[in-house]
Design a protein around this motif. Sequence first.
Motif, PDB file in Angstrom:
ATOM      1  N   LEU A 249      -6.932   2.578   8.004  1.00  0.00           N
ATOM      2  CA  LEU A 249      -5.544   2.107   7.976  1.00  0.00           C
ATOM      3  C   LEU A 249      -5.331   1.170   9.158  1.00  0.00           C
ATOM      4  CD1 LEU A 249      -3.510   5.402   7.318  1.00  0.00           C
ATOM      5  CD2 LEU A 249      -4.283   3.724   5.641  1.00  0.00           C
ATOM      6  N   GLY A 250      -4.724   0.044   8.890  1.00  0.00           N
ATOM      7  CA  GLY A 250      -4.459  -0.875  10.002  1.00  0.00           C
ATOM      8  C   GLY A 250      -4.764  -2.297   9.592  1.00  0.00           C
ATOM      9  N   PRO A 251      -4.803  -3.189  10.544  1.00  0.00           N
ATOM     10  CA  PRO A 251      -4.473  -2.958  11.949  1.00  0.00           C
ATOM     11  C   PRO A 251      -2.958  -2.909  12.173  1.00  0.00           C
ATOM     12  CG  PRO A 251      -5.039  -5.265  11.598  1.00  0.00           C
ATOM     13  CD  PRO A 251      -5.221  -4.590  10.279  1.00  0.00           C
ATOM     14  N   VAL A 252      -2.553  -2.164  13.183  1.00  0.00           N
ATOM     15  CA  VAL A 252      -1.128  -2.160  13.547  1.00  0.00           C
ATOM     16  C   VAL A 252      -0.961  -2.564  15.002  1.00  0.00           C
ATOM     17  CG1 VAL A 252      -0.143  -0.475  11.955  1.00  0.00           C
ATOM     18  CG2 VAL A 252      -1.248   0.326  14.044  1.00  0.00           C
ATOM     19  N   ASP A 253       0.233  -3.027  15.293  1.00  0.00           N
ATOM     20  CA  ASP A 253       0.569  -3.412  16.666  1.00  0.00           C
ATOM     21  C   ASP A 253       0.838  -2.137  17.467  1.00  0.00           C
ATOM     22  OD1 ASP A 253       1.772  -4.155  19.019  1.00  0.00           O
ATOM     23  OD2 ASP A 253       3.185  -5.579  18.111  1.00  0.00           O
ATOM     24  N   GLY A 254      -0.006  -1.867  18.413  1.00  0.00           N
ATOM     25  CA  GLY A 254       0.081  -0.634  19.197  1.00  0.00           C
ATOM     26  C   GLY A 254       1.215  -0.620  20.198  1.00  0.00           C
ATOM     27  N   HIS A 255       2.031  -1.666  20.219  1.00  0.00           N
ATOM     28  CA  HIS A 255       3.193  -1.650  21.111  1.00  0.00           C
ATOM     29  C   HIS A 255       4.487  -1.658  20.309  1.00  0.00           C
ATOM     30  CE1 HIS A 255       0.328  -1.991  24.271  1.00  0.00           C
ATOM     31  NE2 HIS A 255      -0.168  -3.101  23.748  1.00  0.00           N
ATOM     32  N   TYR A 257       6.827   0.597  17.946  1.00  0.00           N
ATOM     33  CA  TYR A 257       7.058   1.968  17.469  1.00  0.00           C
ATOM     34  C   TYR A 257       7.146   2.041  15.945  1.00  0.00           C
ATOM     35  CZ  TYR A 257       8.127   3.798  22.137  1.00  0.00           C
ATOM     36  OH  TYR A 257       8.064   4.213  23.431  1.00  0.00           O
ATOM     37  N   ASP A 258       7.858   1.076  15.337  1.00  0.00           N
ATOM     38  CA  ASP A 258       8.067   1.157  13.889  1.00  0.00           C
ATOM     39  C   ASP A 258       6.732   1.208  13.166  1.00  0.00           C
ATOM     40  OD1 ASP A 258      10.699   1.206  14.250  1.00  0.00           O
ATOM     41  OD2 ASP A 258      11.062  -0.924  13.759  1.00  0.00           O
ATOM     42  N   GLU A 259       5.851   0.298  13.557  1.00  0.00           N
ATOM     43  CA  GLU A 259       4.543   0.250  12.896  1.00  0.00           C
ATOM     44  C   GLU A 259       3.751   1.520  13.178  1.00  0.00           C
ATOM     45  OE1 GLU A 259       2.150  -3.238  12.995  1.00  0.00           O
ATOM     46  OE2 GLU A 259       3.858  -4.581  13.184  1.00  0.00           O
ATOM     47  N   LEU A 260       3.772   1.944  14.444  1.00  0.00           N
ATOM     48  CA  LEU A 260       2.971   3.120  14.818  1.00  0.00           C
ATOM     49  C   LEU A 260       3.455   4.377  14.096  1.00  0.00           C
ATOM     50  CD1 LEU A 260       2.616   2.598  18.688  1.00  0.00           C
ATOM     51  CD2 LEU A 260       0.736   2.713  17.048  1.00  0.00           C
ATOM     52  N   ILE A 261       4.760   4.582  14.110  1.00  0.00           N
ATOM     53  CA  ILE A 261       5.294   5.823  13.531  1.00  0.00           C
ATOM     54  C   ILE A 261       5.073   5.838  12.023  1.00  0.00           C
ATOM     55  CG2 ILE A 261       7.442   7.148  13.150  1.00  0.00           C
ATOM     56  CD1 ILE A 261       8.205   6.285  16.070  1.00  0.00           C
ATOM     57  N   ASP A 262       5.267   4.696  11.394  1.00  0.00           N
ATOM     58  CA  ASP A 262       5.050   4.603   9.949  1.00  0.00           C
ATOM     59  C   ASP A 262       3.604   4.972   9.589  1.00  0.00           C
ATOM     60  OD1 ASP A 262       6.312   3.041   7.345  1.00  0.00           O
ATOM     61  OD2 ASP A 262       4.134   2.894   7.479  1.00  0.00           O
ATOM     62  N   HIS A 277      -6.525   1.773  12.931  1.00  0.00           N
ATOM     63  CA  HIS A 277      -6.915   0.705  13.856  1.00  0.00           C
ATOM     64  C   HIS A 277      -5.660   0.190  14.571  1.00  0.00           C
ATOM     65  CE1 HIS A 277      -9.372  -3.311  14.261  1.00  0.00           C
ATOM     66  NE2 HIS A 277      -8.989  -2.817  15.412  1.00  0.00           N
ATOM     67  N   VAL A 278      -5.580   0.472  15.858  1.00  0.00           N
ATOM     68  CA  VAL A 278      -4.390   0.115  16.631  1.00  0.00           C
ATOM     69  C   VAL A 278      -4.754  -0.972  17.638  1.00  0.00           C
ATOM     70  CG1 VAL A 278      -2.614   1.014  18.190  1.00  0.00           C
ATOM     71  CG2 VAL A 278      -3.545   2.490  16.406  1.00  0.00           C
ATOM     72  N   LYS A 279      -4.007  -2.060  17.598  1.00  0.00           N
ATOM     73  CA  LYS A 279      -4.287  -3.168  18.529  1.00  0.00           C
ATOM     74  C   LYS A 279      -3.412  -3.008  19.778  1.00  0.00           C
ATOM     75  CE  LYS A 279      -3.111  -6.337  15.458  1.00  0.00           C
ATOM     76  NZ  LYS A 279      -2.841  -7.658  14.891  1.00  0.00           N
ATOM     77  N   THR A 280      -4.037  -2.924  20.929  1.00  0.00           N
ATOM     78  CA  THR A 280      -3.238  -2.799  22.156  1.00  0.00           C
ATOM     79  C   THR A 280      -3.691  -3.822  23.192  1.00  0.00           C
ATOM     80  OG1 THR A 280      -4.742  -1.168  23.091  1.00  0.00           O
ATOM     81  CG2 THR A 280      -2.855  -0.307  21.872  1.00  0.00           C
ATOM     82  N   LYS A 281      -2.882  -3.941  24.223  1.00  0.00           N
ATOM     83  CA  LYS A 281      -3.226  -4.863  25.318  1.00  0.00           C
ATOM     84  C   LYS A 281      -3.481  -4.025  26.566  1.00  0.00           C
ATOM     85  CE  LYS A 281      -2.628  -9.124  27.318  1.00  0.00           C
ATOM     86  NZ  LYS A 281      -3.926  -9.711  27.163  1.00  0.00           N
TER      87      LYS A 281
END
Length: 624
Positions: A249-255, A257-262, A277-281
Amino acid sequence: MLDVLKAVHCPQDIKKLNSYELKQLAKDIRTFLVQSLSQTGGHLASNLGVVELTIALHYVFNAPEDKMIWDVGHQAYVHKLLTGRRKDFKKLRKLDGMSGFPKKKESPYDVFETGHSSTSISAALGMAAARDLKGDNHKVIAVIGDGALTGGMAFEALNNAGRGHTNIIVILNDNEMSISKNVGGLCKYLNKLRSSKDYLRVKEDVEGVLEQVPVIGRHAVSAIKRTKGSLKSLLIQNTLFEQIGVTYLGPVDGHCYDELIDILENAKSMKRPVLIHVKTKKGKGYALAEKNPSVFHGIAPFDIETGKLKNPSAATTFSDAFGTALCKLAQKKENIVAVSAAMPDGTGLLEFAKTYPKRFFDVGIAEQHAVTFAAGMATEGYRPVVAIYSSFLQRAYDQILHDVCLQNLPVIFAIDRAGLVGEDGATHQGLYDIAYLSSMPNMTILSPKMTEEVEEALKYALTLDGPVAIRYPKGYTNISKVYFNSYENIGFKTLKEGNDIAIIGIGRMVEMALEVSCKLSEQGISAEVIEAPGVYPFDDAKLQSIADRHNTIFTVEDGVIAGGFGEKIFSYLINHQHAPRGHVFGYKTGIIEHGDIKSLMIREGLEPEAICNKILTMLQKEKR
Ligand SMILES: Cc1ncc(C[n+]2csc(CCOP(=O)(O)OP(=O)(O)O)c2C)c(N)n1
């Protein structure tokens, strides 16, 4: 300031926050981390990158019933903050203070201890298998970085997970960085996935298309949601993970909340192994760390404005000396190559990598592969120098034995951080290398006692035609340069004459042995101080002659006593009809927690005063 953070004492408190407060919480945490770590030091950049991710995990899941495992564990500070440990940050990584890694005895929220990389998926899968056997239904979540995913064990675990239907949730925290820039084919592959259309867009597109189909459209959307839990999993079947049986599942923007929680809610409802797959900085929110994440990966106390260290040291470290010496030797010997397992910075290899890019190999966090890769190069006439920290080299025990020592291949191991490392604690102390390497066939172990000797040790190692380990500690030593050893031979060498007893030291403990001898002479005891630059195999004839001169012998090493240098000395002497009295000074246990090195040594009784007292007591008992 920090009001929202101060109101969070446990994960239940997060669940009460509205979206504005959640955002404020992330800001508070970043401010807190920068301020607090500027005082204590610690792993800053990785933690700044996982703030929203950690909050979202605790928002969606119910820890500690749901179990969270943090790979490596250096990024678990936010988790610690959210689980009631804010006040403990004052003593982060200090003696008797809070650990920089998850610790079971610290909190029920820390369910598995980490420190070395790439273990989280295996542990999570084991916990999930146990859960299934017991008939429980909590969730098990492994959070692993893209760097840690380069470690082979992570793939052994994914391969195993993909076989079955045990539900685990793997969060891949992809910030494109290990400590340095992440390397390898997998990293390129993740980059491709990162730039593919993100999870929410695909989901919206599919929902949009289905909803346009009259009447059945809306039903179809919810039916698919109900039965499969993920629309995206219906669409993207071609990732590496999907191919081996793990839903991607992904990629999502790790910053966000809406994307992460969903996506986390979605994964929560699934009955299979899932990877998100979470994209973070890395370093997010603190400009200096965003710009220079490697510098702020693990940092000593620093000035917030400038990012400069508060107590910079100009001293040459053993790692620096190793890097400089290797560059120099490589100029003359073109068959020298260097191998690093994702640690070119820490091991002093940056200059070599820059000067000899074709002869430098960063293989990722893959110590086992690094060693066998070096063995392969050695069979082709190269002189590989594998630079790995002592505790991480433990990973490659069998590769050193099976692929290097049994075949007597000329691989040089530059073992940095040998002995106590201090603040990183039990998982990182380099206590075992002498014990496990000295039992391997063909292995020679050298232990320079000052930075100037590293080059000599390397030169000596290059004259041998088999495996050599050169072990040296973190930082530097203060031993007088008059004791410099040119490594023309590596036999026992007397540094100071004495008649009553002998003290044999290795590496940084030679300095300690000299100090002890001074203290003893104040008490009228004359000690001969001997160094063993060649820790193993040792010089039998010279050892016998030491035993001929002295009935009482003491050894001092910065490693575990069991199987170490001192034990081997005494075992040899007993087997050769010498029965000296004496004592082996080293670490009695392999579990030495965090704190500054000096305090830890004092606590372990490895400091001049304590050693001196122990020797005096023994000698007095003998007199009686
Ligand atoms: C077996 C092992 N080798 C090396 C290390 C040193 N190390 C600590 S963190 C790290 C990089 C981890 O990168 P990643 O998993 O992507 O996490 P990030 O810091 O980028 O969040 C390395 C190499 C380690 N902890 N364990």
